[in-house]
Design a protein around this motif. Structure first.
Motif, PDB file in Angstrom:
ATOM      1  N   PRO A  59      -4.298  -6.933  -4.739  1.00  0.00           N
ATOM      2  CA  PRO A  59      -4.832  -7.913  -3.785  1.00  0.00           C
ATOM      3  C   PRO A  59      -3.720  -8.725  -3.132  1.00  0.00           C
ATOM      4  O   PRO A  59      -2.603  -8.785  -3.646  1.00  0.00           O
ATOM      5  CB  PRO A  59      -5.719  -8.804  -4.669  1.00  0.00           C
ATOM      6  CG  PRO A  59      -5.119  -8.682  -6.038  1.00  0.00           C
ATOM      7  CD  PRO A  59      -4.612  -7.278  -6.134  1.00  0.00           C
ATOM      8  N   PHE A  60      -4.051  -9.355  -2.003  1.00  0.00           N
ATOM      9  CA  PHE A  60      -3.158 -10.267  -1.267  1.00  0.00           C
ATOM     10  C   PHE A  60      -2.010  -9.537  -0.572  1.00  0.00           C
ATOM     11  O   PHE A  60      -1.778  -9.721   0.617  1.00  0.00           O
ATOM     12  CB  PHE A  60      -2.604 -11.374  -2.174  1.00  0.00           C
ATOM     13  CG  PHE A  60      -3.663 -12.165  -2.870  1.00  0.00           C
ATOM     14  CD1 PHE A  60      -4.522 -12.982  -2.173  1.00  0.00           C
ATOM     15  CD2 PHE A  60      -3.825 -12.070  -4.248  1.00  0.00           C
ATOM     16  CE1 PHE A  60      -5.522 -13.704  -2.811  1.00  0.00           C
ATOM     17  CE2 PHE A  60      -4.816 -12.781  -4.905  1.00  0.00           C
ATOM     18  CZ  PHE A  60      -5.662 -13.601  -4.172  1.00  0.00           C
ATOM     19  N   MET A  61      -1.285  -8.738  -1.308  1.00  0.00           N
ATOM     20  CA  MET A  61      -0.203  -7.949  -0.705  1.00  0.00           C
ATOM     21  C   MET A  61       0.011  -6.696  -1.541  1.00  0.00           C
ATOM     22  O   MET A  61       0.313  -6.791  -2.724  1.00  0.00           O
ATOM     23  CB  MET A  61       1.094  -8.758  -0.633  1.00  0.00           C
ATOM     24  CG  MET A  61       2.239  -8.024   0.065  1.00  0.00           C
ATOM     25  SD  MET A  61       3.798  -8.949   0.049  1.00  0.00           S
ATOM     26  CE  MET A  61       3.327 -10.362   1.053  1.00  0.00           C
ATOM     27  N   ASP A  62      -0.184  -5.536  -0.933  1.00  0.00           N
ATOM     28  CA  ASP A  62      -0.071  -4.297  -1.717  1.00  0.00           C
ATOM     29  C   ASP A  62       1.384  -3.918  -1.950  1.00  0.00           C
ATOM     30  O   ASP A  62       2.313  -4.549  -1.426  1.00  0.00           O
ATOM     31  CB  ASP A  62      -0.852  -3.161  -1.056  1.00  0.00           C
ATOM     32  CG  ASP A  62      -0.274  -2.727   0.288  1.00  0.00           C
ATOM     33  OD1 ASP A  62       0.920  -2.982   0.555  1.00  0.00           O
ATOM     34  OD2 ASP A  62      -1.016  -2.116   1.082  1.00  0.00           O
ATOM     35  N   GLY A  63       1.573  -2.861  -2.726  1.00  0.00           N
ATOM     36  CA  GLY A  63       2.917  -2.477  -3.125  1.00  0.00           C
ATOM     37  C   GLY A  63       3.776  -1.978  -1.985  1.00  0.00           C
ATOM     38  O   GLY A  63       4.985  -2.220  -1.948  1.00  0.00           O
ATOM     39  N   VAL A  64       3.168  -1.265  -1.022  1.00  0.00           N
ATOM     40  CA  VAL A  64       3.941  -0.735   0.107  1.00  0.00           C
ATOM     41  C   VAL A  64       4.486  -1.876   0.959  1.00  0.00           C
ATOM     42  O   VAL A  64       5.669  -1.891   1.329  1.00  0.00           O
ATOM     43  CB  VAL A  64       3.095   0.230   0.954  1.00  0.00           C
ATOM     44  CG1 VAL A  64       3.884   0.690   2.179  1.00  0.00           C
ATOM     45  CG2 VAL A  64       2.648   1.438   0.128  1.00  0.00           C
ATOM     46  N   GLU A  65       3.639  -2.853   1.279  1.00  0.00           N
ATOM     47  CA  GLU A  65       4.089  -4.002   2.068  1.00  0.00           C
ATOM     48  C   GLU A  65       5.121  -4.822   1.303  1.00  0.00           C
ATOM     49  O   GLU A  65       6.107  -5.301   1.882  1.00  0.00           O
ATOM     50  CB  GLU A  65       2.890  -4.881   2.441  1.00  0.00           C
ATOM     51  CG  GLU A  65       3.251  -6.118   3.256  1.00  0.00           C
ATOM     52  CD  GLU A  65       3.942  -5.793   4.580  1.00  0.00           C
ATOM     53  OE1 GLU A  65       4.775  -6.608   5.018  1.00  0.00           O
ATOM     54  OE2 GLU A  65       3.659  -4.719   5.154  1.00  0.00           O
ATOM     55  N   THR A  66       4.910  -4.970   0.007  1.00  0.00           N
ATOM     56  CA  THR A  66       5.882  -5.701  -0.819  1.00  0.00           C
ATOM     57  C   THR A  66       7.225  -4.992  -0.812  1.00  0.00           C
ATOM     58  O   THR A  66       8.277  -5.630  -0.685  1.00  0.00           O
ATOM     59  CB  THR A  66       5.368  -5.820  -2.267  1.00  0.00           C
ATOM     60  OG1 THR A  66       4.072  -6.408  -2.268  1.00  0.00           O
ATOM     61  CG2 THR A  66       6.307  -6.681  -3.103  1.00  0.00           C
ATOM     62  N   LEU A  67       7.192  -3.667  -0.932  1.00  0.00           N
ATOM     63  CA  LEU A  67       8.426  -2.883  -0.893  1.00  0.00           C
ATOM     64  C   LEU A  67       9.148  -3.075   0.435  1.00  0.00           C
ATOM     65  O   LEU A  67      10.373  -3.241   0.482  1.00  0.00           O
ATOM     66  CB  LEU A  67       8.099  -1.409  -1.129  1.00  0.00           C
ATOM     67  CG  LEU A  67       9.249  -0.404  -1.029  1.00  0.00           C
ATOM     68  CD1 LEU A  67      10.376  -0.754  -1.991  1.00  0.00           C
ATOM     69  CD2 LEU A  67       8.729   1.013  -1.298  1.00  0.00           C
ATOM     70  N   LYS A  68       8.387  -3.057   1.536  1.00  0.00           N
ATOM     71  CA  LYS A  68       8.998  -3.270   2.854  1.00  0.00           C
ATOM     72  C   LYS A  68       9.697  -4.625   2.915  1.00  0.00           C
ATOM     73  O   LYS A  68      10.823  -4.734   3.421  1.00  0.00           O
ATOM     74  CB  LYS A  68       7.931  -3.192   3.947  1.00  0.00           C
ATOM     75  CG  LYS A  68       7.376  -1.800   4.193  1.00  0.00           C
ATOM     76  CD  LYS A  68       6.292  -1.830   5.257  1.00  0.00           C
ATOM     77  CE  LYS A  68       5.712  -0.444   5.510  1.00  0.00           C
ATOM     78  NZ  LYS A  68       4.619  -0.462   6.506  1.00  0.00           N
ATOM     79  N   GLN A  69       9.029  -5.670   2.394  1.00  0.00           N
ATOM     80  CA  GLN A  69       9.619  -7.006   2.460  1.00  0.00           C
ATOM     81  C   GLN A  69      10.830  -7.136   1.537  1.00  0.00           C
ATOM     82  O   GLN A  69      11.785  -7.850   1.863  1.00  0.00           O
ATOM     83  CB  GLN A  69       8.564  -8.063   2.132  1.00  0.00           C
ATOM     84  CG  GLN A  69       7.458  -8.147   3.160  1.00  0.00           C
ATOM     85  CD  GLN A  69       6.814  -9.520   3.220  1.00  0.00           C
ATOM     86  OE1 GLN A  69       7.429 -10.535   2.885  1.00  0.00           O
ATOM     87  NE2 GLN A  69       5.559  -9.554   3.645  1.00  0.00           N
ATOM     88  N   ILE A  70      10.785  -6.469   0.402  1.00  0.00           N
ATOM     89  CA  ILE A  70      11.951  -6.468  -0.488  1.00  0.00           C
ATOM     90  C   ILE A  70      13.160  -5.875   0.240  1.00  0.00           C
ATOM     91  O   ILE A  70      14.275  -6.408   0.162  1.00  0.00           O
ATOM     92  CB  ILE A  70      11.643  -5.678  -1.781  1.00  0.00           C
ATOM     93  CG1 ILE A  70      10.710  -6.492  -2.681  1.00  0.00           C
ATOM     94  CG2 ILE A  70      12.934  -5.335  -2.536  1.00  0.00           C
ATOM     95  CD1 ILE A  70      10.230  -5.748  -3.910  1.00  0.00           C
TER      96      ILE A  70
END
Length: 223
Positions: A59-70
């Motif tokens: 929820p809130f932010m999935d793993g793919v989007e989190t990976l992109k931001q990392i």
């Protein structure tokens, strides 16, 4: 040398299993656990993690989007993605973003350890030389590929092992071999064989229940 690992997983049971698997490898320590991508980014903004083991669907932010931001924030950490998804587009996206491995749920304990070993092999190769030449670059790129899944003992099949582990992940506390057999559709003899193997390699623990009013039975739970 000890590597710090951040677990990012919204399912508390899966997060607990992942932490237990990490702690069984002496090269790694768990530095934190987050329930979604935003929590992970907040954590990484104030603390370091050598490796992040992260679910895709959260929820809130999935793993793919989190990976992109990392990657956009240039946070220096490696990523192992964990997901129940098996679609090629998600796999392709995460591979383009430089994940070191990709695990499909439910995965076996041994396969999880292979992912950790891939990371450790890469880090060892990177830190093992101060001067880069073609041989050292080739070693860094290919070192992770040298880690292969270990052969299972005779009579142990990966899919059956994953089936039993998946059922055990959903259990709270101790459960009997007969209960496992009934719920996963295997014979009691087969379940005992697999549970003995899981106890032997440290995936599960067992104890004898003498309070049955009859013949004692063996109870199991994931370690």
């Amino acid at each position: 040398m000890s590597y710090s690992v951040l677990i990012v997983e919204d399912d508390p049971m899966v997060a607990m299993i992942n932490e237990q698997y990490v702690r069984k490898n002496k090269l790694f320590t768990v530095c934190g656990s987050c329930r979604n991508g935003q929590e992970a980014l907040d954590f990484l903004s104030g603390a370091n993690a050598d490796l992040v083991i992260m679910d895709v669907y959260m929820p809130f932010m999935d793993g793919v989007e989190t990976l992109k931001q990392i990657r956009e924030k240039k946070i220096n950490t490696e990523i192992i993605m964990v997901t129940a998804a098996n679609d090629t587009s998600t796999l392709e996206n995460t591979m383009h973003l430089g994940v070191i491995d990709y695990l499909i749920k439910p995965f076996a304990y041994e396969r999880f350890q292979v992912a950790l070993e891939k990371f450790a092999a890469k880090m060892s190769a990177l830190h093992g030389t101060s001067v880069l030449d073609q041989n050292s670059v080739d070693n860094i790129i290919t070192s992770a590929k040298k880690c292969v899944v270990k052969d299972y003992p005779k009579g142990i099949q990966e899919k059956t092992l994953e089936l039993i582990q998946s059922y055990m992940c959903g259990q709270n506390g101790w459960t009997s071999g007969d209960s496992i057999a009934e719920n996963v559709g295997l014979s009691g003899v087969t379940v005992r064989h697999y549970m003995n193997y899981m106890v032997e390699v440290g995936i599960a623990v067992q104890r004898i229940n003498y309070e049955t009013g009859g013949r004692p039975c063996v109870l199991y739970k994931l370690d």
